[in-house]
Design a protein around this motif. Sequence first.
Motif, PDB file in Angstrom:
ATOM      1  N   MET A   1       0.823  -1.206   0.000  1.00 36.91           N
ATOM      2  CA  MET A   1       0.000   0.000   0.000  1.00 36.91           C
ATOM      3  C   MET A   1       0.858   1.258   0.000  1.00 36.91           C
ATOM      4  SD  MET A   1      -2.828   1.397  -0.283  1.00 36.91           S
ATOM      5  CE  MET A   1      -4.454   1.072   0.262  1.00 36.91           C
ATOM      6  N   SER A   2       2.036   1.200   0.590  1.00 36.12           N
ATOM      7  CA  SER A   2       2.847   2.421   0.618  1.00 36.12           C
ATOM      8  C   SER A   2       3.341   2.796  -0.777  1.00 36.12           C
ATOM      9  CB  SER A   2       4.009   2.286   1.600  1.00 36.12           C
ATOM     10  OG  SER A   2       4.909   1.296   1.179  1.00 36.12           O
ATOM     11  N   ARG A   3       3.465   1.804  -1.683  1.00 33.50           N
ATOM     12  CA  ARG A   3       3.838   2.134  -3.075  1.00 33.50           C
ATOM     13  C   ARG A   3       2.717   2.929  -3.749  1.00 33.50           C
ATOM     14  NH1 ARG A   3       8.656  -0.269  -5.720  1.00 33.50           N
ATOM     15  NH2 ARG A   3       9.960  -0.471  -3.895  1.00 33.50           N
ATOM     16  N   ARG A   4       1.480   2.577  -3.458  1.00 31.14           N
ATOM     17  CA  ARG A   4       0.344   3.320  -4.021  1.00 31.14           C
ATOM     18  C   ARG A   4       0.368   4.756  -3.507  1.00 31.14           C
ATOM     19  NH1 ARG A   4      -4.876   1.569  -5.280  1.00 31.14           N
ATOM     20  NH2 ARG A   4      -3.747   0.069  -6.525  1.00 31.14           N
ATOM     21  N   ILE A   5       0.613   4.919  -2.218  1.00 30.25           N
ATOM     22  CA  ILE A   5       0.702   6.260  -1.640  1.00 30.25           C
ATOM     23  C   ILE A   5       1.853   7.024  -2.285  1.00 30.25           C
ATOM     24  CG2 ILE A   5       1.166   7.572   0.473  1.00 30.25           C
ATOM     25  CD1 ILE A   5      -0.262   5.262   2.000  1.00 30.25           C
ATOM     26  N   ALA A   6       2.972   6.351  -2.515  1.00 28.84           N
ATOM     27  CA  ALA A   6       4.119   6.990  -3.163  1.00 28.84           C
ATOM     28  C   ALA A   6       3.757   7.462  -4.564  1.00 28.84           C
ATOM     29  CB  ALA A   6       5.305   6.028  -3.226  1.00 28.84           C
ATOM     30  N   ARG A   7       3.018   6.655  -5.295  1.00 31.74           N
ATOM     31  CA  ARG A   7       2.611   7.048  -6.654  1.00 31.74           C
ATOM     32  C   ARG A   7       1.650   8.239  -6.605  1.00 31.74           C
ATOM     33  NH1 ARG A   7       2.667   1.307  -6.874  1.00 31.74           N
ATOM     34  NH2 ARG A   7       4.463   0.654  -8.117  1.00 31.74           N
ATOM     35  N   GLU A   8       0.779   8.253  -5.614  1.00 34.70           N
ATOM     36  CA  GLU A   8      -0.123   9.397  -5.457  1.00 34.70           C
ATOM     37  C   GLU A   8       0.661  10.664  -5.124  1.00 34.70           C
ATOM     38  OE1 GLU A   8      -3.081   8.264  -2.584  1.00 34.70           O
ATOM     39  OE2 GLU A   8      -3.965   6.772  -3.921  1.00 34.70           O
ATOM     40  N   MET A   9       1.640  10.543  -4.239  1.00 37.99           N
ATOM     41  CA  MET A   9       2.487  11.687  -3.904  1.00 37.99           C
ATOM     42  C   MET A   9       3.250  12.170  -5.146  1.00 37.99           C
ATOM     43  SD  MET A   9       4.285  10.614  -0.340  1.00 37.99           S
ATOM     44  CE  MET A   9       3.418  10.417   1.185  1.00 37.99           C
ATOM     45  N   ALA A  10       3.754  11.229  -5.922  1.00 41.35           N
ATOM     46  CA  ALA A  10       4.482  11.587  -7.142  1.00 41.35           C
ATOM     47  C   ALA A  10       3.551  12.306  -8.116  1.00 41.35           C
ATOM     48  CB  ALA A  10       5.080  10.338  -7.792  1.00 41.35           C
ATOM     49  N   LEU A  11       2.339  11.794  -8.289  1.00 39.79           N
ATOM     50  CA  LEU A  11       1.359  12.447  -9.164  1.00 39.79           C
ATOM     51  C   LEU A  11       1.105  13.876  -8.702  1.00 39.79           C
ATOM     52  CD1 LEU A  11      -0.906  12.671 -11.285  1.00 39.79           C
ATOM     53  CD2 LEU A  11      -2.414  11.554  -9.618  1.00 39.79           C
ATOM     54  N   GLN A  12       0.877  14.062  -7.417  1.00 41.24           N
ATOM     55  CA  GLN A  12       0.595  15.401  -6.893  1.00 41.24           C
ATOM     56  C   GLN A  12       1.790  16.334  -7.100  1.00 41.24           C
ATOM     57  OE1 GLN A  12      -0.425  13.893  -3.028  1.00 41.24           O
ATOM     58  NE2 GLN A  12      -2.621  14.127  -3.388  1.00 41.24           N
ATOM     59  N   SER A  13       2.979  15.833  -6.884  1.00 41.54           N
ATOM     60  CA  SER A  13       4.186  16.651  -7.068  1.00 41.54           C
ATOM     61  C   SER A  13       4.374  17.027  -8.530  1.00 41.54           C
ATOM     62  CB  SER A  13       5.424  15.900  -6.571  1.00 41.54           C
ATOM     63  OG  SER A  13       5.316  15.604  -5.201  1.00 41.54           O
ATOM     64  N   LEU A  14       4.240  16.043  -9.409  1.00 40.70           N
ATOM     65  CA  LEU A  14       4.425  16.302 -10.842  1.00 40.70           C
ATOM     66  C   LEU A  14       3.346  17.238 -11.386  1.00 40.70           C
ATOM     67  CD1 LEU A  14       5.464  12.700 -11.843  1.00 40.70           C
ATOM     68  CD2 LEU A  14       6.934  14.745 -11.932  1.00 40.70           C
ATOM     69  N   PHE A  15       2.141  17.124 -10.858  1.00 40.60           N
ATOM     70  CA  PHE A  15       1.071  18.035 -11.238  1.00 40.60           C
ATOM     71  C   PHE A  15       1.456  19.472 -10.870  1.00 40.60           C
ATOM     72  CE2 PHE A  15      -2.852  20.367 -10.727  1.00 40.60           C
ATOM     73  CZ  PHE A  15      -3.641  19.926 -11.779  1.00 40.60           C
ATOM     74  N   GLN A  16       1.976  19.651  -9.662  1.00 40.33           N
ATOM     75  CA  GLN A  16       2.414  20.989  -9.236  1.00 40.33           C
ATOM     76  C   GLN A  16       3.538  21.519 -10.121  1.00 40.33           C
ATOM     77  OE1 GLN A  16       3.003  21.619  -4.947  1.00 40.33           O
ATOM     78  NE2 GLN A  16       2.074  19.604  -4.698  1.00 40.33           N
ATOM     79  N   ILE A  17       4.461  20.648 -10.471  1.00 38.29           N
ATOM     80  CA  ILE A  17       5.565  21.050 -11.339  1.00 38.29           C
ATOM     81  C   ILE A  17       5.026  21.486 -12.701  1.00 38.29           C
ATOM     82  CG2 ILE A  17       7.591  20.168 -12.589  1.00 38.29           C
ATOM     83  CD1 ILE A  17       8.102  18.430  -9.991  1.00 38.29           C
ATOM     84  N   ASP A  18       4.040  20.752 -13.239  1.00 39.89           N
ATOM     85  CA  ASP A  18       3.401  21.132 -14.503  1.00 39.89           C
ATOM     86  C   ASP A  18       2.769  22.518 -14.405  1.00 39.89           C
ATOM     87  OD1 ASP A  18       3.930  19.079 -16.263  1.00 39.89           O
ATOM     88  OD2 ASP A  18       1.860  18.359 -16.361  1.00 39.89           O
ATOM     89  N   VAL A  19       2.047  22.753 -13.311  1.00 36.17           N
ATOM     90  CA  VAL A  19       1.395  24.052 -13.125  1.00 36.17           C
ATOM     91  C   VAL A  19       2.447  25.160 -13.086  1.00 36.17           C
ATOM     92  CG1 VAL A  19       0.085  25.478 -11.493  1.00 36.17           C
ATOM     93  CG2 VAL A  19      -0.665  23.150 -12.013  1.00 36.17           C
ATOM     94  N   TYR A  20       3.493  24.938 -12.330  1.00 41.26           N
ATOM     95  CA  TYR A  20       4.561  25.927 -12.236  1.00 41.26           C
ATOM     96  C   TYR A  20       5.174  26.206 -13.608  1.00 41.26           C
ATOM     97  CZ  TYR A  20       9.165  27.901 -11.627  1.00 41.26           C
ATOM     98  OH  TYR A  20      10.277  28.688 -11.752  1.00 41.26           O
TER      99      TYR A  20
END
Length: 154
Positions: A1-20
């Motif tokens: 389950m922690s890998r799923r959380i890691a992927r969600e965190m990565a998605l959120q981070s990459l989304f922010q980077i895209d916005v920036y």
Amino acid sequence: MSRRIAREMALQSLFQIDVYEGVRQNLSLESIGEIDYSDFTVEAALAAAFLEHEEEGEKALKAQDYAESLVRGVVANKEAIDGKLASCAVDWTVERMSATDRNILRVAVYELLFAEKKLEAGVAINEAVEIAKAYGTDESPRFINGVLGKIVEQ
């Protein structure tokens, strides 16, 4: 389950980077309203994503290292990943994809093709589809499954 959380965190981070990156490319201003983009870094995006998952406790703490490796891996290989996506997403440019779908795909392609320890195709596709169900539109899971299926075929 922690890998799923890691992927969600990565998605959120990459989304922010895209916005920036979108703000930086489209505007000459470094700050807009309350948001100051001048100090934005990958670390800032990761820190914000980690805060979003703080209530998940130990699982989230265990996921942080993997999330960081995903984000840094995607950023380092973004051009090659986007090239792969562009060649397999029929009638879609990478820029036209929703930021959510684009970054779910980037994480999956990184894990499939570029990660030091590559993920099996079925696992990568399933994880991406499940995250798309939670964060994307109704069409996202099918779209992501189709694009990743073409990448695996190649």
